[in-house]
Write a protein that holds these residues in place. Structure first.
Motif, mmCIF file in Angstrom:
data_model
loop_
_atom_site.group_PDB
_atom_site.id
_atom_site.type_symbol
_atom_site.label_atom_id
_atom_site.label_comp_id
_atom_site.label_asym_id
_atom_site.label_seq_id
_atom_site.Cartn_x
_atom_site.Cartn_y
_atom_site.Cartn_z
ATOM 1 N N GLY A 159 -3.253 3.720 11.464
ATOM 2 C CA GLY A 159 -3.695 5.075 11.759
ATOM 3 C C GLY A 159 -3.676 5.994 10.550
ATOM 4 N N LEU A 160 -3.677 5.402 9.357
ATOM 5 C CA LEU A 160 -3.650 6.201 8.129
ATOM 6 C C LEU A 160 -5.032 6.248 7.498
ATOM 7 C CD1 LEU A 160 -0.355 4.809 6.570
ATOM 8 C CD2 LEU A 160 -0.679 7.062 7.597
ATOM 9 N N LYS A 161 -5.399 7.420 7.002
ATOM 10 C CA LYS A 161 -6.649 7.590 6.292
ATOM 11 C C LYS A 161 -6.579 6.811 4.975
ATOM 12 C CE LYS A 161 -9.035 11.397 4.259
ATOM 13 N NZ LYS A 161 -9.059 12.816 4.078
ATOM 14 N N ILE A 162 -7.691 6.214 4.591
ATOM 15 C CA ILE A 162 -7.720 5.437 3.350
ATOM 16 C C ILE A 162 -7.899 6.394 2.183
ATOM 17 C CG2 ILE A 162 -8.990 3.677 2.053
ATOM 18 C CD1 ILE A 162 -9.740 2.476 4.815
ATOM 19 N N THR A 163 -6.857 6.475 1.344
ATOM 20 C CA THR A 163 -6.921 7.290 0.132
ATOM 21 C C THR A 163 -6.577 6.393 -1.048
ATOM 22 O OG1 THR A 163 -4.596 7.941 0.201
ATOM 23 C CG2 THR A 163 -6.162 9.362 1.386
ATOM 24 N N LEU A 164 -6.984 6.771 -2.243
ATOM 25 C CA LEU A 164 -6.720 5.962 -3.423
ATOM 26 C C LEU A 164 -5.221 5.729 -3.645
ATOM 27 C CD1 LEU A 164 -8.024 4.400 -5.723
ATOM 28 C CD2 LEU A 164 -7.883 6.476 -7.107
ATOM 29 N N PRO A 165 -4.369 6.770 -3.558
ATOM 30 C CA PRO A 165 -2.937 6.502 -3.739
ATOM 31 C C PRO A 165 -2.378 5.519 -2.709
ATOM 32 C CG PRO A 165 -3.358 8.852 -3.939
ATOM 33 C CD PRO A 165 -4.629 8.214 -3.456
ATOM 34 N N ARG A 166 -2.781 5.657 -1.450
ATOM 35 C CA ARG A 166 -2.289 4.737 -0.414
ATOM 36 C C ARG A 166 -2.719 3.307 -0.710
ATOM 37 N NH1 ARG A 166 -3.665 8.681 4.600
ATOM 38 N NH2 ARG A 166 -1.740 9.894 4.551
ATOM 39 N N VAL A 167 -3.994 3.131 -1.075
ATOM 40 C CA VAL A 167 -4.499 1.789 -1.365
ATOM 41 C C VAL A 167 -3.762 1.195 -2.561
ATOM 42 C CG1 VAL A 167 -6.526 0.489 -2.171
ATOM 43 C CG2 VAL A 167 -6.768 2.160 -0.323
ATOM 44 N N LYS A 168 -3.596 1.961 -3.622
ATOM 45 C CA LYS A 168 -2.937 1.459 -4.837
ATOM 46 C C LYS A 168 -1.480 1.080 -4.551
ATOM 47 C CE LYS A 168 -6.265 1.809 -7.820
ATOM 48 N NZ LYS A 168 -6.822 0.613 -8.437
ATOM 49 N N ILE A 169 -0.773 1.912 -3.813
ATOM 50 C CA ILE A 169 0.636 1.648 -3.509
ATOM 51 C C ILE A 169 0.756 0.430 -2.602
ATOM 52 C CG2 ILE A 169 2.689 2.570 -2.345
ATOM 53 C CD1 ILE A 169 1.796 5.347 -3.521
ATOM 54 N N TYR A 170 -0.126 0.311 -1.634
ATOM 55 C CA TYR A 170 -0.111 -0.861 -0.747
ATOM 56 C C TYR A 170 -0.369 -2.124 -1.562
ATOM 57 C CZ TYR A 170 -0.661 -3.755 3.371
ATOM 58 O OH TYR A 170 -0.495 -4.726 4.320
ATOM 59 N N GLN A 171 -1.324 -2.078 -2.493
ATOM 60 C CA GLN A 171 -1.638 -3.240 -3.327
ATOM 61 C C GLN A 171 -0.431 -3.661 -4.158
ATOM 62 O OE1 GLN A 171 -5.079 -1.790 -5.455
ATOM 63 N NE2 GLN A 171 -6.516 -2.738 -4.003
ATOM 64 N N ILE A 172 0.296 -2.699 -4.700
ATOM 65 C CA ILE A 172 1.486 -3.007 -5.500
ATOM 66 C C ILE A 172 2.529 -3.706 -4.629
ATOM 67 C CG2 ILE A 172 3.478 -1.968 -6.681
ATOM 68 C CD1 ILE A 172 1.445 0.134 -7.777
ATOM 69 N N LEU A 173 2.759 -3.187 -3.445
ATOM 70 C CA LEU A 173 3.729 -3.808 -2.539
ATOM 71 C C LEU A 173 3.271 -5.196 -2.109
ATOM 72 C CD1 LEU A 173 4.598 -0.669 -0.427
ATOM 73 C CD2 LEU A 173 6.175 -1.912 -1.927
ATOM 74 N N GLU A 174 1.979 -5.344 -1.894
ATOM 75 C CA GLU A 174 1.415 -6.621 -1.464
ATOM 76 C C GLU A 174 1.567 -7.677 -2.555
ATOM 77 O OE1 GLU A 174 -2.433 -7.378 1.231
ATOM 78 O OE2 GLU A 174 -2.866 -6.591 -0.759
ATOM 79 N N GLN A 175 1.429 -7.278 -3.806
ATOM 80 C CA GLN A 175 1.520 -8.208 -4.927
ATOM 81 C C GLN A 175 2.967 -8.506 -5.311
ATOM 82 O OE1 GLN A 175 -0.795 -6.138 -7.865
ATOM 83 N NE2 GLN A 175 -2.720 -6.532 -6.807
ATOM 84 N N ALA A 176 3.897 -7.763 -4.734
ATOM 85 C CA ALA A 176 5.302 -7.923 -5.110
ATOM 86 C C ALA A 176 5.836 -9.305 -4.786
ATOM 87 C CB ALA A 176 6.160 -6.859 -4.422
ATOM 88 N N GLY A 177 5.371 -9.894 -3.716
ATOM 89 C CA GLY A 177 5.899 -11.188 -3.326
ATOM 90 C C GLY A 177 7.241 -11.031 -2.643
ATOM 91 N N GLU A 178 7.806 -12.137 -2.209
ATOM 92 C CA GLU A 178 9.046 -12.111 -1.438
ATOM 93 C C GLU A 178 10.251 -11.670 -2.249
ATOM 94 O OE1 GLU A 178 9.691 -15.910 0.302
ATOM 95 O OE2 GLU A 178 7.987 -15.767 1.640
ATOM 96 N N GLN A 179 10.253 -11.958 -3.538
ATOM 97 C CA GLN A 179 11.466 -11.724 -4.311
ATOM 98 C C GLN A 179 11.536 -10.349 -4.959
ATOM 99 O OE1 GLN A 179 14.181 -13.567 -4.224
ATOM 100 N NE2 GLN A 179 13.138 -14.930 -2.817
ATOM 101 N N ASP A 180 10.448 -9.603 -4.939
ATOM 102 C CA ASP A 180 10.450 -8.287 -5.575
ATOM 103 C C ASP A 180 10.547 -7.186 -4.533
ATOM 104 O OD1 ASP A 180 10.164 -9.142 -8.273
ATOM 105 O OD2 ASP A 180 8.056 -9.560 -7.877
ATOM 106 N N HIS A 181 11.497 -6.311 -4.727
ATOM 107 C CA HIS A 181 11.679 -5.137 -3.875
ATOM 108 C C HIS A 181 11.732 -3.952 -4.834
ATOM 109 C CE1 HIS A 181 13.039 -8.439 -1.433
ATOM 110 N NE2 HIS A 181 13.007 -7.675 -0.372
ATOM 111 N N TRP A 182 10.802 -3.024 -4.680
ATOM 112 C CA TRP A 182 10.682 -1.965 -5.657
ATOM 113 C C TRP A 182 11.063 -0.614 -5.087
ATOM 114 C CZ3 TRP A 182 5.516 -4.489 -7.157
ATOM 115 C CH2 TRP A 182 5.759 -5.479 -8.115
ATOM 116 N N SER A 183 11.673 0.180 -5.944
ATOM 117 C CA SER A 183 11.985 1.564 -5.595
ATOM 118 C C SER A 183 10.722 2.399 -5.791
ATOM 119 C CB SER A 183 13.098 2.090 -6.507
ATOM 120 O OG SER A 183 12.620 2.196 -7.844
ATOM 121 N N ALA A 184 10.769 3.629 -5.313
ATOM 122 C CA ALA A 184 9.642 4.544 -5.523
ATOM 123 C C ALA A 184 9.395 4.733 -7.015
ATOM 124 C CB ALA A 184 9.922 5.879 -4.834
#
Length: 139
Positions: free
Chosen positions: A12-37
């Motif tokens: 239910g979120l509008k597609i914005t460039l920051p949301r897409v970029k942040i989602y992509q970073i989390l998606e590429q993190a893999g199982e072993q990477d957990h990132w802070s803001a």
């Protein structure tokens, strides 16, 4: 339509460039990477993206509210994020470097289920955080 756009729409979120970029970073993190803001902000800066730290925090909070990410709060105020997953896994955290690793152990999972049942509970959720010093942080 890219997967991240589909996931944002389903949440239910509008597609914005920051949301897409942040989602992509989390998606590429893999199982072993957990990132802070701050980690995500640093990655965005390295990619040449003009997204402020306040925006990163706001988007992560929106993702958390929508169920897209899970925020883990560790001792000392350290918080990291990962995409939501259906699997049951736990975390071990380095108290020196902040490195976070996932692990899953069928014996632990089975024993936790047994403990719940022995006490008359149906297990609906659980969280285990182990703390130690990672081999790369000992020096």
């Amino acid at each position: 339509m890219p997967l991240e756009n589909q996931e944002l729409r389903k949440a239910g979120l509008k597609i914005t460039l920051p949301r897409v970029k942040i989602y992509q970073i989390l998606e590429q993190a893999g199982e072993q990477d957990h990132w802070s803001a701050e980690d995500i902000y640093r990655i965005l800066m390295e990619q040449g993206e003009d997204v402020g730290l306040a925006t990163v925090y706001r988007v992560l909070t929106q993702f958390e509210a929508a169920g897209l990410v899970v925020r883990h709060h560790f001792e000392g105020g350290h918080s990291v994020f990962e995409l939501s997953a259906d699997d049951k896994h736990d975390h071990i955290v380095c108290v020196k470097s902040g490195i976070v690793r996932e692990f899953s152990d069928p014996i632990i999972n089975k024993r936790l289920q047994e403990i719940a049942e022995e006490n008359g509970f149906t297990l609906t959720d659980r969280t285990i955080y182990l703390y130690g010093i990672h081999k790369d942080a000992e020096h």
